[in-house]
Design an enzyme around this catalytic site. Structure first.
Site, PDB file in Angstrom:
ATOM      1  N   LYS A 186      -8.795 -33.361  85.299  1.00  0.00           N
ATOM      2  CA  LYS A 186      -9.095 -33.169  83.877  1.00  0.00           C
ATOM      3  C   LYS A 186      -8.563 -34.310  83.015  1.00  0.00           C
ATOM      4  O   LYS A 186      -9.156 -34.660  81.992  1.00  0.00           O
ATOM      5  CB  LYS A 186      -8.524 -31.830  83.401  1.00  0.00           C
ATOM      6  CG  LYS A 186      -9.221 -30.621  84.015  1.00  0.00           C
ATOM      7  CD  LYS A 186      -8.632 -29.320  83.508  1.00  0.00           C
ATOM      8  CE  LYS A 186      -9.338 -28.119  84.126  1.00  0.00           C
ATOM      9  NZ  LYS A 186      -8.747 -26.837  83.671  1.00  0.00           N
ATOM     10  N   GLY A 187      -7.444 -34.886  83.420  1.00  0.00           N
ATOM     11  CA  GLY A 187      -6.890 -36.004  82.673  1.00  0.00           C
ATOM     12  C   GLY A 187      -7.802 -37.216  82.712  1.00  0.00           C
ATOM     13  O   GLY A 187      -8.046 -37.871  81.693  1.00  0.00           O
ATOM     14  N   LYS A 188      -8.317 -37.509  83.891  1.00  0.00           N
ATOM     15  CA  LYS A 188      -9.246 -38.633  84.027  1.00  0.00           C
ATOM     16  C   LYS A 188     -10.531 -38.363  83.254  1.00  0.00           C
ATOM     17  O   LYS A 188     -11.073 -39.256  82.591  1.00  0.00           O
ATOM     18  CB  LYS A 188      -9.576 -38.870  85.506  1.00  0.00           C
ATOM     19  CG  LYS A 188      -8.444 -39.464  86.316  1.00  0.00           C
ATOM     20  CD  LYS A 188      -8.875 -39.697  87.762  1.00  0.00           C
ATOM     21  CE  LYS A 188      -7.730 -40.252  88.596  1.00  0.00           C
ATOM     22  NZ  LYS A 188      -8.141 -40.483  90.004  1.00  0.00           N
TER      23      LYS A 188
ATOM     24  N   ASP B 177     -10.806 -44.806  91.893  1.00  0.00           N
ATOM     25  CA  ASP B 177      -9.756 -44.629  92.886  1.00  0.00           C
ATOM     26  C   ASP B 177      -8.578 -45.445  92.393  1.00  0.00           C
ATOM     27  O   ASP B 177      -8.703 -46.650  92.153  1.00  0.00           O
ATOM     28  CB  ASP B 177     -10.178 -45.059  94.287  1.00  0.00           C
ATOM     29  CG  ASP B 177      -9.284 -44.403  95.335  1.00  0.00           C
ATOM     30  OD1 ASP B 177      -9.169 -43.160  95.315  1.00  0.00           O
ATOM     31  OD2 ASP B 177      -8.681 -45.112  96.163  1.00  0.00           O
TER      32      ASP B 177
ATOM     33  N   GLY C 125      -0.301 -37.415  86.546  1.00  0.00           N
ATOM     34  CA  GLY C 125       0.136 -38.236  87.674  1.00  0.00           C
ATOM     35  C   GLY C 125       1.577 -38.696  87.505  1.00  0.00           C
ATOM     36  O   GLY C 125       2.467 -37.919  87.162  1.00  0.00           O
ATOM     37  N   TYR C 126       1.780 -39.987  87.719  1.00  0.00           N
ATOM     38  CA  TYR C 126       3.120 -40.564  87.660  1.00  0.00           C
ATOM     39  C   TYR C 126       3.487 -41.078  86.265  1.00  0.00           C
ATOM     40  O   TYR C 126       4.527 -41.723  86.096  1.00  0.00           O
ATOM     41  CB  TYR C 126       3.226 -41.720  88.669  1.00  0.00           C
ATOM     42  CG  TYR C 126       3.047 -41.296  90.103  1.00  0.00           C
ATOM     43  CD1 TYR C 126       4.137 -40.899  90.883  1.00  0.00           C
ATOM     44  CD2 TYR C 126       1.786 -41.288  90.703  1.00  0.00           C
ATOM     45  CE1 TYR C 126       3.972 -40.509  92.203  1.00  0.00           C
ATOM     46  CE2 TYR C 126       1.606 -40.900  92.021  1.00  0.00           C
ATOM     47  CZ  TYR C 126       2.702 -40.508  92.769  1.00  0.00           C
ATOM     48  OH  TYR C 126       2.545 -40.123  94.081  1.00  0.00           O
TER      49      TYR C 126
ATOM     50  N   LYS D 103      -2.491 -45.866  75.215  1.00  0.00           N
ATOM     51  CA  LYS D 103      -2.600 -45.863  76.667  1.00  0.00           C
ATOM     52  C   LYS D 103      -3.960 -46.392  77.122  1.00  0.00           C
ATOM     53  O   LYS D 103      -4.050 -47.156  78.085  1.00  0.00           O
ATOM     54  CB  LYS D 103      -2.379 -44.438  77.190  1.00  0.00           C
ATOM     55  CG  LYS D 103      -2.330 -44.353  78.702  1.00  0.00           C
ATOM     56  CD  LYS D 103      -2.087 -42.921  79.132  1.00  0.00           C
ATOM     57  CE  LYS D 103      -2.269 -42.776  80.628  1.00  0.00           C
ATOM     58  NZ  LYS D 103      -2.193 -41.378  81.060  1.00  0.00           N
TER      59      LYS D 103
ATOM     60  N   HIS E 203      -4.192 -49.371  83.309  1.00  0.00           N
ATOM     61  CA  HIS E 203      -5.052 -49.889  84.373  1.00  0.00           C
ATOM     62  C   HIS E 203      -6.452 -49.303  84.266  1.00  0.00           C
ATOM     63  O   HIS E 203      -7.445 -50.016  84.374  1.00  0.00           O
ATOM     64  CB  HIS E 203      -4.439 -49.564  85.727  1.00  0.00           C
ATOM     65  CG  HIS E 203      -4.116 -48.107  85.932  1.00  0.00           C
ATOM     66  ND1 HIS E 203      -3.361 -47.365  85.041  1.00  0.00           N
ATOM     67  CD2 HIS E 203      -4.457 -47.233  86.923  1.00  0.00           C
ATOM     68  CE1 HIS E 203      -3.245 -46.129  85.476  1.00  0.00           C
ATOM     69  NE2 HIS E 203      -3.905 -46.015  86.610  1.00  0.00           N
ATOM     70  N   ARG E 204      -6.521 -47.991  84.020  1.00  0.00           N
ATOM     71  CA  ARG E 204      -7.824 -47.334  83.930  1.00  0.00           C
ATOM     72  C   ARG E 204      -8.556 -47.751  82.656  1.00  0.00           C
ATOM     73  O   ARG E 204      -9.765 -47.976  82.668  1.00  0.00           O
ATOM     74  CB  ARG E 204      -7.652 -45.817  84.002  1.00  0.00           C
ATOM     75  CG  ARG E 204      -8.979 -45.066  84.160  1.00  0.00           C
ATOM     76  CD  ARG E 204      -8.752 -43.595  84.476  1.00  0.00           C
ATOM     77  NE  ARG E 204      -8.080 -43.435  85.750  1.00  0.00           N
ATOM     78  CZ  ARG E 204      -6.818 -43.012  85.897  1.00  0.00           C
ATOM     79  NH1 ARG E 204      -6.088 -42.715  84.836  1.00  0.00           N
ATOM     80  NH2 ARG E 204      -6.296 -42.890  87.095  1.00  0.00           N
TER      81      ARG E 204
END
Length: 205
Positions: free
Chosen positions: A11-13, A69, A154-155, A176, A181-182
């Site tokens: 859900k976060g992605k 990924d 995640g982390y 963010k 990275h995303r």
């Protein structure tokens, strides 16, 4: 409105992708909406696993698909957890399980405990797309000794981005998306999709 399936149940992605693609008139749908099951990530690299996931989602839904990924590489651990980041603490591990295992693994190591998030994004027009769009980006930082913040997944609570004193989970979503990275990989992907005419004129805002 154009629809693209996200080959993930996270859900976060989904929130991150939907927020950034909404400006282009694109609705990002979770693969769970089409009853797409998780596919085995049998690749040995982020690129291989992203392609596997995108192809699987596109094949079952009949829609174009985006797969992500991503993972965390810790230098002290020679890149671990890497492609196994989501299941670092076990096959059915939750985010908190993975975070606690990493903190425990690193407990005897002093700062700086340098690390980076890696993200590979793949866009496939259909399951047999011979030329998928592939983008990659990273986010440098280090691993903290405690968890901080709750605006992430995640982390994020233990990742301190380079040149920052807060964790990724303490940042606003906008900040963010700009630095992560995303977020950076998604900007690359959007640019590449525009160049290839994926977005129609009526989609772009």
């Amino acid at each position: 409105m154009q629809q693209i399936v996200l080959a993930s149940g996270n859900k976060g992605k989904l929130a991150e992708f939907d927020q950034m693609l909404a400006a282009y008139g694109v609705k990002v749908l979770p693969q769970s909406q089409f009853n797409v099951s998780e596919v085995a990530e049998t690749g040995t690299t982020f690129v291989e696993n992203a392609i596997i996931k995108a192809r699987h989602a596109a094949q079952i839904t009949g829609h174009a698909a985006i797969a992500d990924d991503s993972g965390l590489e810790v230098d002290l651990l020679q890149g671990v957890p890497g492609i196994y980041s989501a299941r670092y603490a076990g096959e059915n591990a939750k985010d908190q399980d993975n975070v606690l295992k990493l903190l425990d693994t690193l407990k005897d190591y002093p700062a700086p405990r340098t690390a980076r998030f890696q993200c590979v994004l793949v866009y496939m027009r259909h399951a047999k797309d011979p030329t998928p769009i592939i983008c990659q980006a990273s986010w440098e930082g280090q691993i903290d000794f405690v968890q901080r913040g709750d605006n992430g997944h995640g982390y994020d609570p233990i990742f301190i981005p380079e040149h920052h004193d807060c964790s990724a989970a303490q940042m606003s979503s906008d900040e963010k998306n700009t630095l992560s990275h995303r977020g950076k990989a998604l900007v690359q992907l959007i640019t590449a999709m525009q160049e290839k005419g994926v977005f129609t004129d009526r989609n772009a805002q």
